[in-house]
Design a protein around this motif. Structure first.
Motif, PDB file in Angstrom:
ATOM      1  N   PRO A   1     -42.674 -13.590  -3.598  1.00 51.66           N
ATOM      2  CA  PRO A   1     -41.350 -13.056  -3.248  1.00 51.66           C
ATOM      3  C   PRO A   1     -41.081 -11.784  -4.037  1.00 51.66           C
ATOM      4  N   LEU A   2     -40.374 -10.858  -3.406  1.00 47.95           N
ATOM      5  CA  LEU A   2     -40.106  -9.561  -4.021  1.00 47.95           C
ATOM      6  C   LEU A   2     -38.616  -9.291  -4.046  1.00 47.95           C
ATOM      7  N   THR A   3     -38.187  -8.518  -5.018  1.00 49.01           N
ATOM      8  CA  THR A   3     -36.773  -8.190  -5.176  1.00 49.01           C
ATOM      9  C   THR A   3     -36.312  -7.256  -4.071  1.00 49.01           C
ATOM     10  N   ASP A   4     -35.193  -7.597  -3.449  1.00 44.83           N
ATOM     11  CA  ASP A   4     -34.639  -6.766  -2.396  1.00 44.83           C
ATOM     12  C   ASP A   4     -33.944  -5.552  -3.004  1.00 44.83           C
ATOM     13  N   THR A   5     -34.055  -4.426  -2.301  1.00 45.56           N
ATOM     14  CA  THR A   5     -33.445  -3.194  -2.791  1.00 45.56           C
ATOM     15  C   THR A   5     -31.946  -3.358  -3.026  1.00 45.56           C
ATOM     16  N   ARG A   6     -31.287  -4.124  -2.151  1.00 43.57           N
ATOM     17  CA  ARG A   6     -29.837  -4.289  -2.256  1.00 43.57           C
ATOM     18  C   ARG A   6     -29.434  -5.066  -3.501  1.00 43.57           C
ATOM     19  N   ASP A   7     -30.360  -5.837  -4.066  1.00 40.69           N
ATOM     20  CA  ASP A   7     -30.044  -6.628  -5.258  1.00 40.69           C
ATOM     21  C   ASP A   7     -30.249  -5.861  -6.555  1.00 40.69           C
ATOM     22  N   MET A   8     -30.936  -4.728  -6.483  1.00 38.53           N
ATOM     23  CA  MET A   8     -31.289  -4.024  -7.708  1.00 38.53           C
ATOM     24  C   MET A   8     -30.061  -3.494  -8.435  1.00 38.53           C
ATOM     25  N   GLY A   9     -29.043  -3.083  -7.678  1.00 33.82           N
ATOM     26  CA  GLY A   9     -27.845  -2.556  -8.323  1.00 33.82           C
ATOM     27  C   GLY A   9     -27.201  -3.563  -9.252  1.00 33.82           C
ATOM     28  N   SER A  10     -27.082  -4.833  -8.783  1.00 37.80           N
ATOM     29  CA  SER A  10     -26.476  -5.868  -9.624  1.00 37.80           C
ATOM     30  C   SER A  10     -27.364  -6.211 -10.803  1.00 37.80           C
ATOM     31  N   LEU A  11     -28.686  -6.201 -10.615  1.00 34.56           N
ATOM     32  CA  LEU A  11     -29.605  -6.488 -11.721  1.00 34.56           C
ATOM     33  C   LEU A  11     -29.509  -5.402 -12.793  1.00 34.56           C
ATOM     34  N   ILE A  12     -29.417  -4.162 -12.357  1.00 37.74           N
ATOM     35  CA  ILE A  12     -29.294  -3.058 -13.308  1.00 37.74           C
ATOM     36  C   ILE A  12     -27.976  -3.159 -14.069  1.00 37.74           C
ATOM     37  N   GLY A  13     -26.909  -3.515 -13.339  1.00 39.85           N
ATOM     38  CA  GLY A  13     -25.614  -3.672 -13.998  1.00 39.85           C
ATOM     39  C   GLY A  13     -25.626  -4.764 -15.037  1.00 39.85           C
ATOM     40  N   ARG A  14     -26.291  -5.880 -14.729  1.00 37.48           N
ATOM     41  CA  ARG A  14     -26.390  -6.980 -15.698  1.00 37.48           C
ATOM     42  C   ARG A  14     -27.139  -6.547 -16.948  1.00 37.48           C
ATOM     43  N   ALA A  15     -28.093  -5.634 -16.775  1.00 38.72           N
ATOM     44  CA  ALA A  15     -28.882  -5.172 -17.926  1.00 38.72           C
ATOM     45  C   ALA A  15     -28.122  -4.148 -18.760  1.00 38.72           C
ATOM     46  N   GLY A  16     -27.006  -3.638 -18.248  1.00 36.46           N
ATOM     47  CA  GLY A  16     -26.216  -2.673 -19.005  1.00 36.46           C
ATOM     48  C   GLY A  16     -26.730  -1.252 -18.934  1.00 36.46           C
ATOM     49  N   LEU A  17     -27.631  -0.968 -18.000  1.00 34.86           N
ATOM     50  CA  LEU A  17     -28.140   0.389 -17.841  1.00 34.86           C
ATOM     51  C   LEU A  17     -27.143   1.216 -17.033  1.00 34.86           C
ATOM     52  N   THR A  18     -26.941   2.445 -17.427  1.00 37.81           N
ATOM     53  CA  THR A  18     -25.959   3.307 -16.777  1.00 37.81           C
ATOM     54  C   THR A  18     -26.620   4.569 -16.252  1.00 37.81           C
ATOM     55  N   LEU A  19     -25.880   5.302 -15.436  1.00 32.98           N
ATOM     56  CA  LEU A  19     -26.376   6.536 -14.831  1.00 32.98           C
ATOM     57  C   LEU A  19     -27.730   6.312 -14.172  1.00 32.98           C
ATOM     58  N   SER A  20     -27.801   5.281 -13.356  1.00 25.83           N
ATOM     59  CA  SER A  20     -29.078   4.892 -12.761  1.00 25.83           C
ATOM     60  C   SER A  20     -29.181   5.359 -11.316  1.00 25.83           C
TER      61      SER A  20
END
Length: 321
Positions: A213-232
């Motif tokens: 299984p692979l991560t969907d593009t639409r889910d990456m935004g929430s994963l990045i937000g959970r990690a605390g990364l900004t200006l992505s």
């Protein structure tokens, strides 16, 4: 009726071992607190070890990793900054090291969980200084705020706790540090996936976990937000590679060390199911010249700085290798 236990009583209950089926309550609680395990990391390390041990075959299938590494290096160039040291997480056999030069950085720290893959090309010379470290990319170990830049090229799609890994990277970066990564996601290998699923339904009346299984593009935004990364930014590229047959594709995938590593994967596939899938693949997705296409969709992940999406600079088009 509700009963409230005193802290001392609770600690006594918590310290005892209670059997629930084949495991204790303590073991059950420990598992519940651990990240959900989708991929067998030990199996993945063994796959990479075996693939790199066959050095000649392994080098013949470097084409995909080398291409994605070049694209990651291009993203690094988009940031108008020169780095002293860059960390490459999941470095493999040194694909990114071949794509960068001393105009971009001075030193590259290659981190890879497979010591065989890490040292496959240990005698090769690069334009930059290279340091090799055996390290599981799922648990990067760096001091807080010590790294200017971290990159990863086609490795993170095998990580169980992707937000946790990115959190560790964020903590290791200095303020305004850079994180660039690419992972297979979205519709990668959708041709192979659908062909195997249809063959399983036809031959066995069900669907097995044949492709990771692979991560969907639409889910990456929430994963990045959970990690605390900004200006992505998140960009999607398609790389289409043509193969003589589905069996050649599977052979190359295994030679890359990219075989299925799902925890509950089946240990084998029946010959008639495999042949049926090959026929379905060619019928549904085959090219006019008799070859079959395989789509790889590496998704460059956040940089941590920069404000313009690369989608505004480059068209996401299909490339044939």
């Amino acid at each position: 009726m509700l009963r409230f236990l005193r802290p001392a009583t609770f600690r006594q209950l918590n310290s005892r071992l209670y059997t629930t089926g084949k495991e204790t309550a303590r073991e059950y609680l420990d598992k519940a607190a651990a990240p959900f395990e989708v991929f067998d990391r030990r199996a993945k390390r063994m796959q990479r070890d075996r693939a790199a041990a066959r050095a000649a075959d392994s080098r013949e299938v470097d084409y995909l990793r080398d291409e994605v590494a070049r694209r990651v290096a291009d993203r690094l160039l988009d940031i108008k900054r020169r780095y002293h040291t860059v960390v490459d997480i999941g470095a493999g056999c040194g694909h990114l090291a071949k794509a960068v030069d001393d105009d971009m950085l001075d030193k590259l720290i290659m981190c890879e969980m497979s010591p065989v893959a890490l040292n496959r090309d240990v005698d090769q010379e690069y334009d930059i200084e290279v340091e090799r470290r055996v390290m599981d990319e799922e648990m990067p170990q760096f001091e807080p705020e010590t790294l200017d830049a971290v990159v990863s090229s086609i490795s993170m799609h095998w990580i169980n706790d992707l937000p946790g890994m990115m959190i560790q990277v964020r903590k290791a970066l200095v303020p305004d540090g850079v994180f660039i990564g690419a992972m297979f996601g979205g519709d990668s290998l959708f041709e192979l996936r659908t062909s195997l699923q249809l063959a399983d339904i036809e031959r066995d009346g069900g669907i097995a976990a044949r492709v990771s299984p692979l991560t969907d593009t639409r889910d990456m935004g929430s994963l990045i937000g959970r990690a605390g990364l900004t200006l992505s930014t998140i960009d999607v590229d398609n790389i289409v590679v043509n193969y003589p047959s589905m069996l050649h594709l599977i052979s190359d995938i295994n030679a890359m060390g990219e075989g299925n590593a799902v925890v509950h994967r089946l240990p084998f596939i029946k010959r008639d199911t495999l042949l049926a899938a090959s026929a379905i693949y060619k019928e549904m997705h085959g090219n006019k010249d008799g070859t079959i296409p395989a789509t790889f969709q590496p998704k460059p992940l956040p940089r941590g700085s920069g404000q313009t999406s690369l989608g505004e600079l480059f068209d996401s088009t299909s490339h044939k290798l």
